[in-house]
Design an enzyme around this catalytic site. Structure first.
Site, PDB file in Angstrom:
ATOM      1  N   HIS A  33      43.467  55.785  40.791  1.00 31.88           N
ATOM      2  CA  HIS A  33      43.098  55.758  39.380  1.00 31.88           C
ATOM      3  C   HIS A  33      41.629  56.124  39.196  1.00 31.88           C
ATOM      4  O   HIS A  33      41.273  56.896  38.289  1.00 31.88           O
ATOM      5  CB  HIS A  33      43.375  54.369  38.803  1.00 31.88           C
ATOM      6  CG  HIS A  33      42.873  54.171  37.411  1.00 31.88           C
ATOM      7  ND1 HIS A  33      41.721  53.479  37.131  1.00 31.88           N
ATOM      8  CD2 HIS A  33      43.361  54.589  36.218  1.00 31.88           C
ATOM      9  CE1 HIS A  33      41.522  53.480  35.831  1.00 31.88           C
ATOM     10  NE2 HIS A  33      42.504  54.141  35.257  1.00 31.88           N
ATOM     11  N   GLU A  36      41.253  59.846  39.579  1.00 32.12           N
ATOM     12  CA  GLU A  36      41.706  60.555  38.367  1.00 32.12           C
ATOM     13  C   GLU A  36      40.606  60.582  37.316  1.00 32.12           C
ATOM     14  O   GLU A  36      40.407  61.590  36.628  1.00 32.12           O
ATOM     15  CB  GLU A  36      42.962  59.879  37.826  1.00 32.12           C
ATOM     16  CG  GLU A  36      43.502  60.472  36.536  1.00 32.12           C
ATOM     17  CD  GLU A  36      43.846  59.389  35.527  1.00 32.12           C
ATOM     18  OE1 GLU A  36      43.350  59.461  34.386  1.00 32.12           O
ATOM     19  OE2 GLU A  36      44.596  58.472  35.878  1.00 32.12           O
ATOM     20  N   GLU A 113      37.448  48.373  32.464  1.00 34.77           N
ATOM     21  CA  GLU A 113      38.878  48.541  32.196  1.00 34.77           C
ATOM     22  C   GLU A 113      39.679  47.404  32.831  1.00 34.77           C
ATOM     23  O   GLU A 113      40.635  46.892  32.241  1.00 34.77           O
ATOM     24  CB  GLU A 113      39.343  49.893  32.740  1.00 34.77           C
ATOM     25  CG  GLU A 113      40.713  50.319  32.279  1.00 34.77           C
ATOM     26  CD  GLU A 113      41.070  51.717  32.737  1.00 34.77           C
ATOM     27  OE1 GLU A 113      42.219  52.122  32.487  1.00 34.77           O
ATOM     28  OE2 GLU A 113      40.225  52.393  33.360  1.00 34.77           O
TER      29      GLU A 113
END
Length: 407
Positions: A33, A36, A113
């Protein structure tokens, strides 16, 4: 692969990689992640701003997503922009800059996040359930990773992980809409055909472990997740399990919605779902309930699941579920993004896309007896994973569900 649709002026491009969080060890949890995110900070000759400006200047959009078993990059644009879209995504996956400064900055962003997911009860409760279902395994860890594991990332580590994860032999390039097959093949060979890498080892087979987790929070509502072992995406009974999940809690006419909400007023939100992976799967129930009535809801959920598994559906329920699943397939066919994404995912999973006619025929072929046979399979392992997040009064709901389901 090309999926041309005559008369259209736009296309949807999906570049999908068979690789994601499930390929990570605990040390590198969350790195897929993070990667990305990082590739959008600069790639090839492009800065972060250049990447989006080049696509948006042509009227298009670009996005990406990381899952347990796939990472995907998507571009939606006008027909003339296909060469640009292929070049941009190729640079993202094969030639990202991965500067130390951007890595440091993005680790802070991902940490925020992670904190946001923790602060969102109906997100964090799913992470808790996953950890119980697949304890000690990649499938049991959050896709976002942890602050500690993300903190270990540096440029050398991320470049090595990129070369492992974004292996061209594990990639599929799929375009739906305004696309010519010969042209797409030429572009794919030019931008994806020459890249080389050393793909990492295959992930270990997953095993559903099960257990109960509870976290007390001073919030108004209890968030509940109940999971049992499901089936892999390759299993012959997968169409029946999709119907099972729809009948159990897929819509307003489902058993859970009617019994838990309409008849008893136990929950505003209640639903069931099925997630199929390459070698395993999960059937789950989610509900938000008043803390003092969470145990009652747990008993209702267990009873509805057991009854459906034991007795199977009524003919009316089976017909309704078939109509919903078939309609959803044909509706997805009318979205270019859905078509390209589905073609890429099915090619990675099965070696080729599966036509909607074939998928709907498999759904329509399921009988009530198939559903009862499936029900016996679902209850045989006698394992469940539960998670409860909310006030202390709801804390025992997970154990109540497990006891009621396996009594």
């Amino acid at each position: 692969m090309a999926d041309p649709l005559p008369g259209l002026k736009t296309f949807a491009l999906t570049v999908a990689v068979r690789g994601g969080a499930r390929w990570e060890d605990e040390h590198r949890s969350g790195w897929s992640h993070l990667l990305e995110h990082l590739v959008f900070k600069g790639a090839g000759e492009m800065s972060a701003r250049d990447i989006v400006q080049r696509i948006e200047a042509e009227g298009g959009s670009i996005n990406a997503a990381t899952g347990q078993e796939r990472t995907s990059f998507e571009v939606r644009a006008m027909e003339r922009s296909l060469p640009l879209a292929m070049q941009v995504v190729s640079d993202l996956v094969f030639r990202p800059t991965l500067s130390e400064a951007e890595i440091t900055r993005e680790k802070d962003v991902v940490a925020q996040e992670i904190a946001e997911a923790f602060d969102t009860p109906d997100d964090h409760v799913f992470e808790m359930a996953g950890e119980q279902a697949f304890s000690g395994q990649p499938l049991g860890r959050p896709i976002l990773g942890s602050v500690d594991s993300i903190g270990r990332a540096d440029r050398a580590g991320m470049e090595a992980w990129r070369a492992t994860l974004y292996a061209p032999e594990r990639m599929v390039v799929a375009v739906s809409g305004a696309v010519d097959e010969a042209r797409l093949i030429d572009l794919a060979e030019a931008w994806f055909g020459l890249a080389t890498s050393a793909p990492g080892q295959e992930p270990e087979p997953a095993a559903f472990v099960g257990g109960n987790a509870a976290l007390t929070r001073r919030i108004e509502q209890a968030n509940l997740v109940f999971e049992i072992p499901g089936l892999s995406a390759h299993d012959v009974d997968t169409p029946a399990l999709r119907l099972f999940a729809e009948i159990l809690g897929g819509g307003m006419a489902s058993r859970l919605f009617q019994s838990a909400r309409e008849e008893r007023g136990l929950a505003y939100a209640v639903d069931a779902w099925f997630e199929g992976y390459e070698d395993t799967g999960v059937l789950g129930i989610y509900a938000g309930a008043p803390p003092g009535r969470s145990e009652e809801l747990a008993r209702v959920a267990a009873a509805e699941l057991r009854t459906l598994a034991r007795d199977g559906p009524t003919e009316e329920e089976l017909a309704r579920a078939k109509a919903i699943l078939s309609a959803s397939l044909w509706m997805a066919d009318e979205s270019l993004v859905s078509r390209a994404g589905r073609n890429a995912a099915q090619t990675l999973l099965f070696g080729a896309p599966i036509p909607s006619e074939t998928l709907t025929a498999r759904v329509e072929a399921v009988t009530a007896e198939d559903m009862r046979r499936l029900g016996a399979r679902l209850l045989t392992p006698a394992r469940s994973a539960t998670a409860v997040l909310g006030p202390k009064a709801a804390g025992a709901a997970g154990r109540v569900f497990a006891d009621a389901l396996h009594a």
